[in-house]
Design a protein around this motif. Sequence first.
Motif, PDB file in Angstrom:
ATOM      1  N   GLU A 164       0.822  -1.209   0.000  1.00  0.00           N
ATOM      2  CA  GLU A 164       0.000   0.000   0.000  1.00  0.00           C
ATOM      3  C   GLU A 164       0.857   1.260   0.000  1.00  0.00           C
ATOM      4  O   GLU A 164       0.540   2.245  -0.657  1.00  0.00           O
ATOM      5  N   VAL A 165       1.959   1.240   0.775  1.00  0.00           N
ATOM      6  CA  VAL A 165       2.810   2.430   0.829  1.00  0.00           C
ATOM      7  C   VAL A 165       3.455   2.680  -0.532  1.00  0.00           C
ATOM      8  O   VAL A 165       3.441   3.803  -1.046  1.00  0.00           O
ATOM      9  N   ARG A 178       2.513   1.576  -3.487  1.00  0.00           N
ATOM     10  CA  ARG A 178       1.559   1.863  -4.554  1.00  0.00           C
ATOM     11  C   ARG A 178       0.779   3.139  -4.281  1.00  0.00           C
ATOM     12  O   ARG A 178       0.201   3.725  -5.189  1.00  0.00           O
ATOM     13  N   GLY A 179       0.758   3.556  -3.037  1.00  0.00           N
ATOM     14  CA  GLY A 179      -0.039   4.723  -2.677  1.00  0.00           C
ATOM     15  C   GLY A 179       0.691   6.041  -2.835  1.00  0.00           C
ATOM     16  O   GLY A 179       0.083   7.099  -2.788  1.00  0.00           O
ATOM     17  N   THR A 180       2.014   5.998  -2.976  1.00  0.00           N
ATOM     18  CA  THR A 180       2.760   7.236  -3.180  1.00  0.00           C
ATOM     19  C   THR A 180       3.412   7.198  -4.558  1.00  0.00           C
ATOM     20  O   THR A 180       3.324   6.209  -5.260  1.00  0.00           O
ATOM     21  N   SER A 181       4.072   8.278  -4.912  1.00  0.00           N
ATOM     22  CA  SER A 181       4.617   8.367  -6.265  1.00  0.00           C
ATOM     23  C   SER A 181       6.024   7.813  -6.331  1.00  0.00           C
ATOM     24  O   SER A 181       6.794   7.933  -5.392  1.00  0.00           O
ATOM     25  N   LEU A 238       8.379   9.043  -8.016  1.00  0.00           N
ATOM     26  CA  LEU A 238       9.332  10.151  -7.917  1.00  0.00           C
ATOM     27  C   LEU A 238       9.587  10.515  -6.446  1.00  0.00           C
ATOM     28  O   LEU A 238      10.730  10.743  -6.040  1.00  0.00           O
ATOM     29  N   VAL A 239       8.527  10.525  -5.655  1.00  0.00           N
ATOM     30  CA  VAL A 239       8.675  10.809  -4.233  1.00  0.00           C
ATOM     31  C   VAL A 239       9.581   9.762  -3.590  1.00  0.00           C
ATOM     32  O   VAL A 239      10.461  10.072  -2.789  1.00  0.00           O
TER      33      VAL A 239
END
Lengths: 221, 224, 273
Positions: free
Chosen positions: A59-60, A62-65, A67-68
């Motif tokens: 989830e982490v 897939r849930g953030t970008s 690039l981030v």
Amino acid sequence: MTYFEFLNTYGPQLLDGAVTTALQTLLAAALAIGIAVVMGLMRLSHNRFVYGAATVYIEVFRGTSLLVQIYWIFFVLPLFGLTLEKFTAGYIAVGMNLGAYGAELVRGGILSVPRGQWEAATALSMSPAIRMRRIIFPQALLKMLPPWGNLLIELLKGTALVALISVTDLMFVARKINGTTYLSAQAFGSALIIYYVMSRSVITPFMRWLERVMTRKLGRA
Amino acid sequence: MFDWRWAFVADILPRLLKATGNTVLAALLGYGIAAILGLVFALAQRTAIASVNRTVREVVEFIRSTPLVLQIFFVFYVGPQFGITLSPWAAGMIAIGLHYASYLSEVYRAGIEGVPKGQWEAALSLSLSPVRTYSRIIIPQAIPTAFAGMGNYFVGIFKDTPMLSVIGVAELMHTANAIGSEHYRFLEPYTLVGGIFLAISLPTAALLRRLEARIRRKMGLRPR
Amino acid sequence: MKEPVQKEYPRQLEGEKVPMVRFRDVTKRYGDLVVLDSLDLDVDEGEMVTIIGPSGSGKTTVLRMLMALEKINSGIIYVDGQPMTHMPKNGALTWADEKYLRRQRTNIGMCFQHFNLFPHMTALENCIEAPIQVLVLNKKAAVERAEGLLDMVGMLEKAGEHPSRLSGGQQQRVAIARALAMRPKVLLFDEVTSALDPEVIGEVTQVIRKLVNKHNLTMLMVTHQMGFAREISDRVCFFYDGKIEEQGPPEEIFGAPQSERTQQFLGAVLEAT
């Protein structure tokens, strides 16, 4: 400057960049596959802790970008005492990100194997490990291959972001040429074409070939 | 080594939240463009004109196979070379809209092709007109299939908006970079950006899943 | 590719006794495979004709061609004296276009092996959609008609249910009502019991029996149920290799088949049941 002259002058640099992109892709793919298999299996575990850990990871990431994640791994991890060289940080970030997507493919592929196969293996007194390795996983693999082909193309595309932490890949080279010559169409256009060729003339045919081999091996030709 | 400063967080959070508005706006605008353009791509691939068919398919393939970040640069920088200057926002929306239109066209296509052949035949056997067949029989059944993909790409577009920072769109990532280089601190801004993305994308994804289940139920279809 | 009309066919059938359905020299090919081989077949008004034969013999193709779900390669099909596959244009017959086909198809109803109910509509909505849209019935009349038919097939209580909540037998009964709601002159049954569990086959055959006894509807049925075919048909056609190998009243076909292939087929089928 004709396009031919442009290629003559900058072609070698672009090719160097493409080699770096290919390396990033290969290393990230190896990492992603490993993570996907481990996390995908963990997601099928009945142990709440094991299942929960995999879920949080997936989830982490897939849930953030992406690039981030790249920035975080490159700029923030050193604060925790873990300094990665930019090339390493690049493929690790890409591999960890795409691995999270791959985990769901692994899980879905395993769940798609008909119940009867599990029951038949159990009826033959196979241990869970043998059942998974010899019966379930090979069948799941065949079903997973087509979506993995798409995922590997996403992975190749994802590696373009490592240019933003100055890994000298194809994207980085294209930007550099653009910055010095202002020949934007030539620089970015050439890079786009090279990415396209890598996707459609390398990854796609390779995955098709792999599918054929696997199909034959599993006797479903 | 671990030095998390809450005061700094309180300091920069308002700025980041304001930038989040731009991120959400970019995602919504980009998705709007992609949703409409994607339908055009999908229908163009269903026409009987072979040359249109082929060309659109190739274009869609090309866009899907190359990195979005490179496409953003391409759109932004190639214009001026030919005397057309685009603002970062305009260039970004064109690039992201085109990129996701190519994905969505496949989602639409798969939705329509996923409707069983028997449904077309039943519609034929009842003499329903093509327009009625599409609007009453095929598209209502294509929507539940397409919905999952459409939802995924909505979340996907949102997560890809940080790439717009590379041409200077003042969204979340761009703001975090700015804060980082002003204060020489990256831990808090980058971690907060990750947190904000999670805080938006996870509930959105869950909401879309529930909506999908509801649509399926309402249409009398079995849950997936 | 369509082939040109080779022969001169009449623009419509006239005279004392016009058959409800007429196939003339109908050929259908998939690539090199000939599925129907210049088939001639007449079905009279009110007649119940059953088509039997081994799989791949072209049975189902007969119904699909009649419904114009696919185009034939050559020959012609008439329904109620009017050409189905062709339309008159400038005094001659040309291949029918979609618009003409759509009008002609209203004469025919079809029930499919896998029901093909519209899953997002209730049983009642399935039955009123086409009458309202195609026959331009007002909603009240369409609902009345549909409810009457659902009652006839014993599905009135389930009128508000979606297909996913119905058993196979129930779905097929709704599908029959849906086809009848168009008031077709010809009704086609394409292996309507093949996808059903044995215990619900009876509820569907019961409905068909009722139709045969009470209505003067022309029917063509493809089936694997020999007992039912024998009981219900006016005529049985045994198909082999895209042609009618033998046809006649059920007592003859089942009681004293002449052709060796018919004997073999029936022997094998009876052996299996």
